[in-house]
Design a protein around this motif. Structure first.
Motif, PDB file in Angstrom:
ATOM      1  N   VAL A  29      58.828  29.465-166.694  1.00  0.00           N
ATOM      2  CA  VAL A  29      59.579  28.507-165.885  1.00  0.00           C
ATOM      3  C   VAL A  29      60.076  29.184-164.601  1.00  0.00           C
ATOM      4  O   VAL A  29      59.999  28.604-163.517  1.00  0.00           O
ATOM      5  N   LYS A  30      60.561  30.407-164.708  1.00  0.00           N
ATOM      6  CA  LYS A  30      61.012  31.125-163.509  1.00  0.00           C
ATOM      7  C   LYS A  30      59.857  31.337-162.536  1.00  0.00           C
ATOM      8  O   LYS A  30      60.016  31.185-161.324  1.00  0.00           O
ATOM      9  N   ARG A  31      58.677  31.683-163.054  1.00  0.00           N
ATOM     10  CA  ARG A  31      57.510  31.894-162.198  1.00  0.00           C
ATOM     11  C   ARG A  31      57.121  30.586-161.500  1.00  0.00           C
ATOM     12  O   ARG A  31      56.883  30.553-160.292  1.00  0.00           O
ATOM     13  N   LEU A  32      57.085  29.505-162.251  1.00  0.00           N
ATOM     14  CA  LEU A  32      56.719  28.211-161.671  1.00  0.00           C
ATOM     15  C   LEU A  32      57.772  27.722-160.680  1.00  0.00           C
ATOM     16  O   LEU A  32      57.445  27.095-159.670  1.00  0.00           O
ATOM     17  N   THR A  33      59.037  28.023-160.946  1.00  0.00           N
ATOM     18  CA  THR A  33      60.116  27.663-160.027  1.00  0.00           C
ATOM     19  C   THR A  33      59.961  28.389-158.702  1.00  0.00           C
ATOM     20  O   THR A  33      60.128  27.803-157.630  1.00  0.00           O
ATOM     21  N   GLU A  34      59.616  29.669-158.773  1.00  0.00           N
ATOM     22  CA  GLU A  34      59.403  30.448-157.559  1.00  0.00           C
ATOM     23  C   GLU A  34      58.242  29.878-156.747  1.00  0.00           C
ATOM     24  O   GLU A  34      58.319  29.779-155.514  1.00  0.00           O
ATOM     25  N   ILE A  35      57.175  29.483-157.430  1.00  0.00           N
ATOM     26  CA  ILE A  35      56.033  28.875-156.736  1.00  0.00           C
ATOM     27  C   ILE A  35      56.464  27.569-156.074  1.00  0.00           C
ATOM     28  O   ILE A  35      56.121  27.298-154.922  1.00  0.00           O
ATOM     29  N   ALA A  36      57.218  26.747-156.794  1.00  0.00           N
ATOM     30  CA  ALA A  36      57.670  25.463-156.239  1.00  0.00           C
ATOM     31  C   ALA A  36      58.569  25.672-155.014  1.00  0.00           C
ATOM     32  O   ALA A  36      58.440  24.959-154.020  1.00  0.00           O
ATOM     33  N   ALA A  37      59.466  26.656-155.075  1.00  0.00           N
ATOM     34  CA  ALA A  37      60.340  26.933-153.930  1.00  0.00           C
ATOM     35  C   ALA A  37      59.506  27.403-152.743  1.00  0.00           C
ATOM     36  O   ALA A  37      59.735  26.974-151.601  1.00  0.00           O
ATOM     37  N   GLY A  38      58.535  28.262-152.987  1.00  0.00           N
ATOM     38  CA  GLY A  38      57.663  28.741-151.914  1.00  0.00           C
ATOM     39  C   GLY A  38      56.837  27.623-151.312  1.00  0.00           C
ATOM     40  O   GLY A  38      56.633  27.565-150.093  1.00  0.00           O
ATOM     41  N   THR A  39      56.368  26.719-152.151  1.00  0.00           N
ATOM     42  CA  THR A  39      55.593  25.581-151.657  1.00  0.00           C
ATOM     43  C   THR A  39      56.467  24.673-150.797  1.00  0.00           C
ATOM     44  O   THR A  39      56.067  24.254-149.720  1.00  0.00           O
ATOM     45  N   ALA A  40      57.678  24.399-151.277  1.00  0.00           N
ATOM     46  CA  ALA A  40      58.601  23.567-150.491  1.00  0.00           C
ATOM     47  C   ALA A  40      58.899  24.233-149.148  1.00  0.00           C
ATOM     48  O   ALA A  40      58.903  23.577-148.104  1.00  0.00           O
ATOM     49  N   GLY A  41      59.115  25.554-149.176  1.00  0.00           N
ATOM     50  CA  GLY A  41      59.355  26.277-147.933  1.00  0.00           C
ATOM     51  C   GLY A  41      58.156  26.234-147.004  1.00  0.00           C
ATOM     52  O   GLY A  41      58.299  26.086-145.789  1.00  0.00           O
ATOM     53  N   ALA A  42      56.946  26.330-147.574  1.00  0.00           N
ATOM     54  CA  ALA A  42      55.731  26.275-146.762  1.00  0.00           C
ATOM     55  C   ALA A  42      55.577  24.916-146.083  1.00  0.00           C
ATOM     56  O   ALA A  42      55.019  24.821-144.997  1.00  0.00           O
ATOM     57  N   TYR A  43      56.089  23.868-146.727  1.00  0.00           N
ATOM     58  CA  TYR A  43      56.022  22.534-146.129  1.00  0.00           C
ATOM     59  C   TYR A  43      57.191  22.258-145.184  1.00  0.00           C
ATOM     60  O   TYR A  43      57.283  21.179-144.622  1.00  0.00           O
ATOM     61  N   GLY A  44      58.100  23.222-145.048  1.00  0.00           N
ATOM     62  CA  GLY A  44      59.174  23.074-144.073  1.00  0.00           C
ATOM     63  C   GLY A  44      60.567  22.903-144.635  1.00  0.00           C
ATOM     64  O   GLY A  44      61.516  22.688-143.883  1.00  0.00           O
ATOM     65  N   ALA A  45      60.732  22.984-145.953  1.00  0.00           N
ATOM     66  CA  ALA A  45      62.075  22.872-146.521  1.00  0.00           C
ATOM     67  C   ALA A  45      62.915  24.071-146.089  1.00  0.00           C
ATOM     68  O   ALA A  45      62.406  25.182-145.950  1.00  0.00           O
ATOM     69  N   SER A  46      64.181  23.837-145.892  1.00  0.00           N
ATOM     70  CA  SER A  46      65.104  24.903-145.501  1.00  0.00           C
ATOM     71  C   SER A  46      65.767  25.489-146.744  1.00  0.00           C
ATOM     72  O   SER A  46      65.732  24.890-147.827  1.00  0.00           O
TER      73      SER A  46
ATOM     74  N   ARG B 270      68.586  31.629-150.577  1.00  0.00           N
ATOM     75  CA  ARG B 270      67.914  32.718-149.848  1.00  0.00           C
ATOM     76  C   ARG B 270      67.831  33.969-150.726  1.00  0.00           C
ATOM     77  O   ARG B 270      66.820  34.671-150.729  1.00  0.00           O
ATOM     78  N   LYS B 271      68.868  34.222-151.491  1.00  0.00           N
ATOM     79  CA  LYS B 271      68.868  35.386-152.379  1.00  0.00           C
ATOM     80  C   LYS B 271      67.910  35.176-153.562  1.00  0.00           C
ATOM     81  O   LYS B 271      67.210  36.093-153.977  1.00  0.00           O
ATOM     82  N   LYS B 272      67.878  33.963-154.099  1.00  0.00           N
ATOM     83  CA  LYS B 272      67.038  33.659-155.266  1.00  0.00           C
ATOM     84  C   LYS B 272      65.553  33.664-154.902  1.00  0.00           C
ATOM     85  O   LYS B 272      64.724  34.148-155.660  1.00  0.00           O
ATOM     86  N   TRP B 273      65.213  33.103-153.745  1.00  0.00           N
ATOM     87  CA  TRP B 273      63.812  33.005-153.298  1.00  0.00           C
ATOM     88  C   TRP B 273      63.698  33.572-151.882  1.00  0.00           C
ATOM     89  O   TRP B 273      63.489  32.831-150.914  1.00  0.00           O
TER      90      TRP B 273
END
Length: 178
Positions: free
Chosen positions: A64-81, A97-100
């Motif tokens: 779940v932590k690995r998938l969460t990190e991927i989801a945060a990175g994907t959201a960031g790649a699409y422009g999420a702050s 910012r500290k978590k991801w």
């Protein structure tokens, strides 16, 4: 702000789905650690049995932590702050910012309109907008070392569409594909 709470019915469905997914994993862990055949893995000291269940939850937690990190990175790649990521996770912008730490990158405005990078499943892709057509294309390398690109002459109407195709390629060439 939007609430991301789930209903009691959704909570019950989630509980059942997690239990259904955990049971075979816990049985496999128990069988390996006890050496007992599959039909006898739960015939043991209750402490050992419950520790096997806990070990299975640890595996689920790590995934779940690995998938969460991927989801945060994907959201960031699409422009999420980081502020948006934090709001969804229930933490501050600084906490997100500290978590991801690598989830959000802010290229210059001009660069953001003409290019972008995507990191998913251990691979990377570069998204490029071509002038004068304005169409988008991608090139990438999966975690397994396979290189790929949008097809010859293929151009996507939006950066998001190119990213979706690049993301599918990266997932297909991940090292830990299901």
């Amino acid at each position: 702000m939007t609430s991301f709470e789930i209903t009691p019915g959704e909570q019950a469905e989630l509980h059942k789905a997690l239990h259904d997914a955990l049971t075979p994993l816990a049985s496999a862990v128990r069988s390996r650690t006890s050496g007992l055949p599959g039909d006898r893995v739960w015939e043991a000291d209750p402490v050992e049995v419950t520790l096997s269940v806990l070990a299975a939850w640890k595996v689920v937690d790590t995934e779940v932590k690995r998938l969460t990190e991927i989801a945060a990175g994907t959201a960031g790649a699409y422009g999420a702050s980081y502020e948006q990521l934090g709001a969804v996770w229930g933490i501050t912008r600084q906490g997100a910012r500290k978590k991801w730490p690598g989830a959000v990158s802010r290229p210059t405005d001009a660069a953001a309109r003409t290019s972008g990078a995507l990191g998913l499943c251990g691979g990377t892709a570069e998204l490029v907008r071509e002038a004068p057509s304005g169409g988008w294309r991608w090139t990438g390398e999966g975690a397994d070392g396979t290189r790929g690109a949008s097809g010859a002459g293929v151009r996507y109407a939006t950066k998001e569409e190119a990213a979706a195709h690049a993301g599918a390629f990266l997932r297909e060439h991940a090292l830990d594909r299901p």
